[in-house]
Design a protein around this motif. Structure first.
Motif, PDB file in Angstrom:
ATOM      1  N   GLU A  53       0.864  -1.181   0.000  1.00  0.00           N
ATOM      2  CA  GLU A  53       0.000   0.000   0.000  1.00  0.00           C
ATOM      3  C   GLU A  53       0.895   1.223   0.000  1.00  0.00           C
ATOM      4  OE1 GLU A  53      -3.906  -0.089   2.321  1.00  0.00           O
ATOM      5  OE2 GLU A  53      -2.624  -1.402   3.451  1.00  0.00           O
ATOM      6  N   SER A  54       1.327   1.668  -1.153  1.00  0.00           N
ATOM      7  CA  SER A  54       2.230   2.796  -1.222  1.00  0.00           C
ATOM      8  C   SER A  54       1.458   4.095  -1.106  1.00  0.00           C
ATOM      9  CB  SER A  54       3.013   2.761  -2.542  1.00  0.00           C
ATOM     10  OG  SER A  54       2.137   2.908  -3.625  1.00  0.00           O
ATOM     11  N   VAL A 348      -7.445  -8.178  10.703  1.00  0.00           N
ATOM     12  CA  VAL A 348      -6.411  -8.007  11.721  1.00  0.00           C
ATOM     13  C   VAL A 348      -6.057  -9.387  12.265  1.00  0.00           C
ATOM     14  CG1 VAL A 348      -7.094  -5.670  12.374  1.00  0.00           C
ATOM     15  CG2 VAL A 348      -8.151  -7.610  13.515  1.00  0.00           C
ATOM     16  N   GLY A 349      -4.938  -9.458  12.990  1.00  0.00           N
ATOM     17  CA  GLY A 349      -4.548 -10.714  13.615  1.00  0.00           C
ATOM     18  C   GLY A 349      -4.415 -11.847  12.612  1.00  0.00           C
ATOM     19  N   TYR A 350      -4.912 -13.020  13.004  1.00  0.00           N
ATOM     20  CA  TYR A 350      -4.756 -14.204  12.157  1.00  0.00           C
ATOM     21  C   TYR A 350      -5.702 -14.207  10.962  1.00  0.00           C
ATOM     22  CZ  TYR A 350      -1.470 -16.352  15.354  1.00  0.00           C
ATOM     23  OH  TYR A 350      -0.355 -16.618  16.090  1.00  0.00           O
ATOM     24  N   SER A 351      -6.616 -13.264  10.877  1.00  0.00           N
ATOM     25  CA  SER A 351      -7.412 -13.149   9.660  1.00  0.00           C
ATOM     26  C   SER A 351      -6.553 -12.600   8.526  1.00  0.00           C
ATOM     27  CB  SER A 351      -8.623 -12.241   9.883  1.00  0.00           C
ATOM     28  OG  SER A 351      -8.233 -10.915  10.133  1.00  0.00           O
ATOM     29  N   ARG A 352      -5.352 -12.100   8.873  1.00  0.00           N
ATOM     30  CA  ARG A 352      -4.380 -11.639   7.874  1.00  0.00           C
ATOM     31  C   ARG A 352      -3.284 -12.674   7.638  1.00  0.00           C
ATOM     32  NH1 ARG A 352      -3.719  -6.948   6.091  1.00  0.00           N
ATOM     33  NH2 ARG A 352      -1.458  -7.033   6.142  1.00  0.00           N
ATOM     34  N   PHE A 353      -3.439 -13.871   8.181  1.00  0.00           N
ATOM     35  CA  PHE A 353      -2.369 -14.863   8.083  1.00  0.00           C
ATOM     36  C   PHE A 353      -2.052 -15.165   6.614  1.00  0.00           C
ATOM     37  CE2 PHE A 353      -0.561 -19.220   8.607  1.00  0.00           C
ATOM     38  CZ  PHE A 353       0.502 -18.844   9.411  1.00  0.00           C
ATOM     39  N   ARG A 540      -5.058  -5.384   1.571  1.00  0.00           N
ATOM     40  CA  ARG A 540      -5.130  -5.384   3.027  1.00  0.00           C
ATOM     41  C   ARG A 540      -5.940  -6.576   3.537  1.00  0.00           C
ATOM     42  NH1 ARG A 540      -3.743  -3.002   8.198  1.00  0.00           N
ATOM     43  NH2 ARG A 540      -5.185  -4.095   9.568  1.00  0.00           N
ATOM     44  N   GLY A 541      -7.055  -6.856   2.872  1.00  0.00           N
ATOM     45  CA  GLY A 541      -7.914  -7.966   3.274  1.00  0.00           C
ATOM     46  C   GLY A 541      -9.042  -7.511   4.188  1.00  0.00           C
ATOM     47  N   VAL A 542     -10.199  -8.120   4.033  1.00  0.00           N
ATOM     48  CA  VAL A 542     -11.367  -7.803   4.859  1.00  0.00           C
ATOM     49  C   VAL A 542     -12.020  -9.106   5.305  1.00  0.00           C
ATOM     50  CG1 VAL A 542     -11.845  -5.558   3.797  1.00  0.00           C
ATOM     51  CG2 VAL A 542     -12.809  -7.630   2.789  1.00  0.00           C
ATOM     52  N   HIS A 543     -12.817  -8.996   6.381  1.00  0.00           N
ATOM     53  CA  HIS A 543     -13.531 -10.169   6.881  1.00  0.00           C
ATOM     54  C   HIS A 543     -14.629 -10.609   5.916  1.00  0.00           C
ATOM     55  CE1 HIS A 543     -11.622 -10.315  10.776  1.00  0.00           C
ATOM     56  NE2 HIS A 543     -11.865  -9.044  10.978  1.00  0.00           N
TER      57      HIS A 543
END
Length: 607
Positions: A53-54, A348-353, A540-543
């Motif tokens: 994410e620049s 966040v956390g392990y949801s970003r693993f 970034r990723g989302v739930h």
């Protein structure tokens, strides 16, 4: 060769056929191509790794490119590395770049589609791809074009990973894919590209142990990691010594935050409720508030913090606290995570693993929690994923900071005090803009202020509306509000408690932040300004999908945002439905439930 940031080449189709990785690249030209392009896999190490994410330059307006309609037919077979022609590539070495040969091409409405089938067992001559990350590039004349990927297709990237085991399952060849922003020496327009990761791996029999020094890639980094490992060892030894010398009698409660220098939110409400109930006569209440995440702290500060942890029976924390990954907590001490956020979209956390910034499989402070508290039963699965712990350890006892959130007297009193301090807001419509940060963490946090057209906002406000901006605490750059707009647009980023601002807010504008969770209880309009929605979700990723699950109007452009405000098209029915599904049992007594269940009666915590 110079890099070009024109959106000329796009991956439009991907599939696997056993060991063959098949894909299509569509070349977009309004007329005929000046010459036939060549295609190659280029190591990231030879052209600079794209930033996840620049941060865009001031005044730029970047956004993910719109997904084009996929075109092309089934790919053919075959691939080879071509040394011929490599001499004209002054920036690349022929022994590291893998040149690709297309097997079939066909005309499409906006250009030409090339079909590839890469034999992974013979990707580079008769060899597999070497260990590393590879970007897809097109070479046209004297220029290099990074190949982008359609956003709609990029959502499937996780499905393309393959693991090929061999040697009696002692070894594996791992091919995986990630999506990153195209970052070339020239400016970028926010387009995304597919990165192919190729690694040969073997069993890590001691995966529970972190190898801090081996993780560093430079000599300087290894020395820093050696120092870091020594510090952790000293902290661990000091804790074990103190934990055994200091008695545990169940009466010491520590409220601890490693991200703020004040007690706030859930921690403050639980702490203050214990005082109101007179429990400070039975329990010794201690607070530890410091900003240690992402900053250096003195030896004295660490000694004090570790001593407090070692002496405590109950430790309440409200955010990421890496110190609990440095040692194993004494069995008689209970660590309770009262996470500061309700329900947001960002991972966040392990949801970003598996993504940049994800925690390690072991040694993470999340694994140390005795219990983690959540606001509602339907959030148990979300927190189970975030913290990587069993669902039995996640207790839906409610959010303490919402205990008096709907108290009419509390709201009236705050509004009186607020408008007394800021009389210029009284009697006007108040719009609160409160987005989350961009970047991978606290040190790199930023927000693209060019996405806010201050002139349009100012003109919309007129004489009856105020536009308040509260940036995420991680964002240090002040909001650039021109002085001649400062009578209608205000920067309230320094205001300590956003929940209080909700009482005077008529419309909330947010994005992937969790602040909409509490605000929805007031049953007021929420607008989600997600100018980078596809890019954010893919990198970034989302739930879950923002477009599908956001409890309010979703606007992907500034123009759509302004139109929603002008026409009052807030889709309020989504907000009301969200409240019914998430706060059906809300009673404003979360602090009491937490105190009764954890401190006064542990039997209810399913230990």
């Amino acid at each position: 060769m110079p890099w070009c940031d024109d959106d000329r080449f796009t991956i439009s189709h991907i599939r696997w056929e056993r060991i063959f990785f098949e894909f299509d690249i569509t070349a977009h030209f309004s007329g005929s191509m000046p010459q036939e392009p060549r295609f190659a896999l280029v190591p990231l190490s030879s052209c600079g790794k794209p930033a996840t994410e620049s941060r865009p330059a001031a005044g730029s307006r970047t956004a993910p490119a719109s997904a084009r309609t996929a075109a092309g037919a089934r790919t053919a077979a075959g691939s080879r590395a071509a040394a011929a022609g490599a001499g004209s590539s002054r920036s690349f070495k022929s022994d590291t770049v893998v040149f690709l040969s297309w097997e079939q091409q066909e005309a499409v409405p906006d250009g030409c589609c090339y079909h590839f089938s890469l034999n992974m067992a013979a990707a580079h001559g008769r060899s597999f791809l070497d260990n590393g990350q590879w970007r897809f590039c097109a070479l046209l004349g004297e220029s290099v074009y990074p190949v982008s990927i359609e956003c709609a297709l990029a959502y499937e990237a996780d499905q393309w990973s393959r693991i090929f085991k061999y040697g009696k399952d002692q070894y594996a060849y791992n091919v995986s894919f990630s999506v990153q922003e195209i970052d070339v020496p020239k400016s970028s327009d926010g387009r995304i590209e597919l990165i192919l990761s190729s690694y040969f791996m073997r069993i890590n029999r001691n995966w529970k142990k972190r190898r801090y020094v081996q993780e560093a890639v430079t000599l300087k980094g290894k020395f820093r990691r050696m120092y870091f490992s020594l510090v952790i060892l000293l902290i661990r030894c000091f804790y074990f010594l103190c934990a055994r010398l200091l008695p545990k009698n169940g009466s010491r409660v520590l409220f601890m935050t490693e991200t703020k220098d004040i007690l706030w939110g859930n921690l403050k409400y639980i702490h203050d409720r214990m005082l109101e109930r007179g429990l400070d006569s039975r329990f010794k209440l201690t607070c530890s508030c410091r900003k240690s995440v992402g900053s250096r702290k003195s030896v004295l500060s660490w000694i004090k913090t570790v001593l407090l942890i070692a002496a405590s029976d109950y430790i309440f924390i409200d955010d990421y606290a890496p110190v609990f990954g440095f040692f194993k907590l004494y069995p008689k001490s209970k660590l309770i995570q009262v996470w500061h956020a309700g329900e947001g979209f960002k991972s966040v956390g392990y949801s970003r693993f598996g993504r940049d910034g994800s925690p390690f499989p072991s040694g993470s402070c999340h694994k140390a929690y005795t219990w983690a508290l959540t606001g509602a039963p339907n959030l148990v699965k979300v927190y189970e994923e975030v913290f990587g712990i069993e669902k039995e350890a996640i207790l839906p006892l409610g959010m303490a900071r919402l205990d008096h959130f709907l108290d009419p007297e509390h709201i009236r009193s705050f509004r009186e005090q607020f408008f007394e301090k800021w009389p210029q807001f009284k009697g006007k419509q108040i719009i609160l803009f409160a987005p989350t940060f961009r970047g991978t963490g606290q040190k790199e946090a930023w927000y693209d202020y060019s996405r806010l057209d201050m002139r349009q906002i100012y003109d919309y406000c007129g004489s009856d509306t105020c536009f308040l901006i509260k940036m995420h605490p991680f964002v240090k750059e002040p909001v650039p509000i021109p002085e001649h707009f400062s009578d209608r647009i205000y920067d309230l980023s320094a205001y300590p408690d956003i929940n209080e601002l909700f009482y005077i807010t008529d419309v909330l504008i947010t994005d992937y932040s969790s602040n909409y969770y509490e605000f929805s209880l007031l049953k007021k309009p929420i607008v989600f300004y997600t100018y980078d929605r596809e890019f954010y979700e893919l990198t970034r990723g989302v739930h879950r999908s923002v477009l599908k699950y956001a409890p309010g109007k979703v606007c992907d452009t500034f123009e759509a945002l302004m139109e929603a405000l002008k026409t009052k098209d807030y889709e309020i029915e989504k907000t009301l439905q969200f409240v019914r599904e998430n706060f059906g049992t809300y009673d404003g007594r979360a602090s009491d439930r937490i105190i009764d269940s954890i401190i006064l009666n542990e039997g209810e915590t399913n230990e």
